[in-house]
Scaffold this active site. Structure first.
Site, PDB file in Angstrom:
ATOM      1  N   TYR A  72      -7.082   4.074 -16.382  1.00  0.00           N
ATOM      2  CA  TYR A  72      -6.699   4.815 -17.536  1.00  0.00           C
ATOM      3  C   TYR A  72      -6.108   3.747 -18.766  1.00  0.00           C
ATOM      4  O   TYR A  72      -5.863   3.859 -20.068  1.00  0.00           O
ATOM      5  CB  TYR A  72      -5.375   5.670 -17.679  1.00  0.00           C
ATOM      6  CG  TYR A  72      -5.786   7.070 -16.849  1.00  0.00           C
ATOM      7  CD1 TYR A  72      -7.181   7.294 -16.354  1.00  0.00           C
ATOM      8  CD2 TYR A  72      -4.772   7.899 -16.897  1.00  0.00           C
ATOM      9  CE1 TYR A  72      -7.222   8.608 -15.965  1.00  0.00           C
ATOM     10  CE2 TYR A  72      -5.190   9.286 -16.050  1.00  0.00           C
ATOM     11  CZ  TYR A  72      -6.407   9.528 -15.798  1.00  0.00           C
ATOM     12  OH  TYR A  72      -6.950  10.686 -15.328  1.00  0.00           O
ATOM     13  N   ASP A 115       0.651  -1.246  -0.169  1.00  0.00           N
ATOM     14  CA  ASP A 115      -0.070  -0.089  -0.075  1.00  0.00           C
ATOM     15  C   ASP A 115       0.951   1.379  -0.068  1.00  0.00           C
ATOM     16  O   ASP A 115       1.781   1.374   0.921  1.00  0.00           O
ATOM     17  CB  ASP A 115      -0.810  -0.041   1.139  1.00  0.00           C
ATOM     18  CG  ASP A 115      -1.950   1.147   1.291  1.00  0.00           C
ATOM     19  OD1 ASP A 115      -1.655   2.082   0.718  1.00  0.00           O
ATOM     20  OD2 ASP A 115      -2.664   1.233   2.193  1.00  0.00           O
ATOM     21  N   SER A 129      -1.131   5.081 -14.813  1.00  0.00           N
ATOM     22  CA  SER A 129      -1.889   4.653 -15.863  1.00  0.00           C
ATOM     23  C   SER A 129      -2.603   3.456 -16.283  1.00  0.00           C
ATOM     24  O   SER A 129      -3.058   3.111 -17.245  1.00  0.00           O
ATOM     25  CB  SER A 129      -1.257   5.236 -17.238  1.00  0.00           C
ATOM     26  OG  SER A 129      -1.274   6.731 -17.331  1.00  0.00           O
ATOM     27  N   THR A 130      -2.058   2.449 -15.389  1.00  0.00           N
ATOM     28  CA  THR A 130      -2.468   1.105 -15.764  1.00  0.00           C
ATOM     29  C   THR A 130      -4.051   0.701 -15.323  1.00  0.00           C
ATOM     30  O   THR A 130      -4.346  -0.579 -15.260  1.00  0.00           O
ATOM     31  CB  THR A 130      -1.324   0.065 -15.205  1.00  0.00           C
ATOM     32  OG1 THR A 130      -1.272   0.227 -13.912  1.00  0.00           O
ATOM     33  CG2 THR A 130      -0.272   0.231 -15.849  1.00  0.00           C
ATOM     34  N   GLY A 131      -4.409   1.385 -14.274  1.00  0.00           N
ATOM     35  CA  GLY A 131      -5.848   1.169 -13.788  1.00  0.00           C
ATOM     36  C   GLY A 131      -6.891   1.756 -14.766  1.00  0.00           C
ATOM     37  O   GLY A 131      -7.109   1.025 -15.887  1.00  0.00           O
ATOM     38  N   ASP A 172      -4.912   7.748  -6.493  1.00  0.00           N
ATOM     39  CA  ASP A 172      -5.106   8.866  -6.155  1.00  0.00           C
ATOM     40  C   ASP A 172      -6.262   9.153  -5.064  1.00  0.00           C
ATOM     41  O   ASP A 172      -5.745  10.276  -4.102  1.00  0.00           O
ATOM     42  CB  ASP A 172      -5.535   9.651  -7.448  1.00  0.00           C
ATOM     43  CG  ASP A 172      -5.751  11.023  -7.381  1.00  0.00           C
ATOM     44  OD1 ASP A 172      -4.970  11.806  -6.721  1.00  0.00           O
ATOM     45  OD2 ASP A 172      -6.441  11.942  -8.156  1.00  0.00           O
ATOM     46  N   GLY A 217      -8.781   5.040  -7.117  1.00  0.00           N
ATOM     47  CA  GLY A 217      -7.528   4.482  -7.235  1.00  0.00           C
ATOM     48  C   GLY A 217      -6.625   4.743  -6.243  1.00  0.00           C
ATOM     49  O   GLY A 217      -6.876   5.359  -5.234  1.00  0.00           O
TER      50      GLY A 217
END
Length: 167
Positions: free
Chosen positions: A119, A8, A115-117, A32, A30
């Site tokens: 996005y 985490d 960007s892998t979630g 953010d 996510g």
């Protein structure tokens, strides 16, 4: 030094954690959202003063209630199939974050899989870009201990594979 761990990111006691932010910098889902919740309302107040951040760039704030001293917010690209400059924009996120780390003389930094979630940037492609750009930045500047903090096993496996490619 680079390594990948499952964990985490909001709990990492490093000089800075990197936030996979949106252009408003005002929180989201996510990573953010988790960072904003853990840091407390002071982070949102400081982010409002920054008035956003363009995709591919990064901004620095204090860490507030986080174990990290700072948060480096960077805005990754939304995946549109790879023909809209997504690779370069993602690389720019990592370069921008590393430049801030070098300027601030930070010695430890934790990155999420930018960007892998939501996005939808392909995970293996994103991890290879991340590892290559960070390795280049480390070769060109002072020593920083970089941890790629992975939320799930798929991300952890992808980062470990990317790290093995450059060893």
């Amino acid at each position: 030094m680079m390594l990948a761990e499952r964990g985490d990111i909001t709990r990492y006691a490093v000089d800075a954690i990197v936030n996979a932010a949106n252009e408003s910098l005002l929180g989201g889902g996510g990573v953010d959202g988790a960072i904003h919740r853990a840091a407390g309302p002071e982070l949102l107040a400081e982010c409002r003063l920054l008035r956003g951040c363009p995709t591919g760039e990064a901004r620095l704030t204090k860490g507030y209630r986080l174990s990290a001293k700072y948060v480096i917010h960077t805005v990754g690209p939304v995946w549109h199939g790879g023909d809209r400059g997504e690779d370069e924009l993602l690389a720019s996120c990592y370069r921008s974050a590393m430049a801030i780390a070098h300027t601030r003389r930070l010695v430890s930094l934790a990155f999420p899989a930018i960007s892998t979630g939501i996005y939808r940037f392909p995970l293996e492609r994103a991890t290879r870009i991340a590892v290559r750009v960070v390795a280049d930045a480390l070769a060109a500047g002072p020593t920083i201990r970089v941890t790629f903090v992975c939320f799930g096993d798929d991300a952890l496996a992808a980062y470990r594979a990317a790290l093995a490619e450059i060893e």
